[in-house]
Design an enzyme around this catalytic site. Structure first.
Site, PDB file in Angstrom:
ATOM      1  CE  LYS A  32       0.865   7.998  -0.156  1.00 42.31           C
ATOM      2  NZ  LYS A  32       1.516   6.412  -0.511  1.00 42.31           N
ATOM      3  CB  CYS A  34       1.245  -2.083  -1.565  1.00 43.80           C
ATOM      4  SG  CYS A  34       2.466  -1.343  -0.812  1.00 43.80           S
TER       5      CYS A  34
END
Length: 312
Positions: free
Chosen positions: A45, A131
């Site tokens: 992650k 992101c």
């Protein structure tokens, strides 16, 4: 004998398939499941310096042709993933794994990367410049001046294998400009692409996720043509030592085949992995091998980057 063996950043992998950061990688248990599956490796992650709760739920929804999410970088913090990878280096010294990182500011990015540089981590680091789901935070990779400055600062001290995860670009001039910057640095790879930012999915007059009034990153089959275009555009423009990881719309072995045909050395699976679980790796690998066998390809190098054009 048909093989999906591949190389990236100087390391060898038995299979070109792996998870995409964000799926099946939040906990050590999830990472172990990917590690022990048919996947060639895993990526963690995307880690921030400290633990992050992420955006309020519901923040992920599987939809008809893919997914929409606004996760907001939930993760267990750098130390959690780095410590696990250091443990694996001892227990499985012949395997290599990816550590995904992002800073919530340039200063935090440097703090994180300096910590990795000072550690005994011997794997591959992926810096996420893409992101799209953190409120108030733009995607760094859309700001070429900031990207150039950040990479210059990073490579002044970071000497371990490093690649970057990119958002999708949509204009040819942006491929040209981005590649010109990336070619100035000793990057090992670029990862194309993260989700297409700020899509909207509606059911029964309502959005389906809570954050940002329903706006979220689009993944899955919706984005495969965009992902393939980014993979091939950068394959055409980057110096050969910068390899490409293809991500986006990989549901079948044919999808993986097309990513490699466009120039990818590895292929990440996200939405499909979320929908099917780690068994997807075995299925997609078998389908990819069947296509290779039918076409007479024994290795990925037999067709990687050899996309055909219509002449005349």
């Amino acid at each position: 004998m048909v093989s999906t063996h591949t190389h990236i950043a100087g390391f060898s992998f038995d299979n070109c398939l792996m998870n995409a950061a964000g799926v099946a990688c939040m906990t050590k248990e999830e990472l172990a499941a990917v590690k022990d599956s048919a996947a060639g490796t895993f990526v963690t992650k995307t880690a921030t310096l400290e633990f992050r709760q992420g955006n309020p739920e519901p923040r992920y929804r599987d939809v008809s042709l893919g997914s929409i999410n606004s996760m907001g970088l939930p993760n267990n913090g750098l130390d959690y993933y780095l410590d696990y990878l250091l443990e694996l280096q001892e227990s499985e010294p012949n395997r290599t794994f990816f550590l995904s990182l992002v800073g919530m500011s340039p200063e935090e990015t440097h703090t994180i990367l300096k910590k990795v540089q000072a550690s005994d981590f011997k794997g591959i680091t992926e810096l996420n410049l893409s992101c799209p789901n953190v409120p108030g935070k733009p995607q760094i990779a859309y700001d070429f001046e900031t990207t150039d400055k950040l990479l210059a600062e990073v490579f002044a001290y970071f000497k371990k294998p490093l690649g970057i995860k990119l958002p999708p670009y949509f204009d040819i001039v942006h491929f040209d400009q981005a590649a010109a910057i990336f070619n100035n640095y000793p990057l090992k790879f670029v990862n194309c692409v993260n989700s297409i930012g700020n899509g909207l999915y509606i059911e029964d007059e309502s959005v389906v996720i809570r954050p940002k009034n329903g706006f979220g990153g689009i993944g899955g089959q919706y984005i495969k043509p965009t992902a393939l275009a980014n993979v091939h555009a950068f394959y055409q423009r980057l110096k050969p030592e910068i390899q490409i990881i293809g991500t986006g719309g990989v549901l079948t072995g044919r999808d993986a085949f097309e990513h490699i045909l466009c120039g990818a050395s590895m292929v990440q699976v996200g939405t499909t992995l979320h929908k099917e679980g780690v068994a997807a790796f075995e299925r997609i690998t078998a389908e990819l091998k069947a296509i290779m066998e039918e076409k007479g390809y024994e290795s990925l190098e037999d067709f990687r980057g050899k996309l055909k054009y219509i002449e005349g």
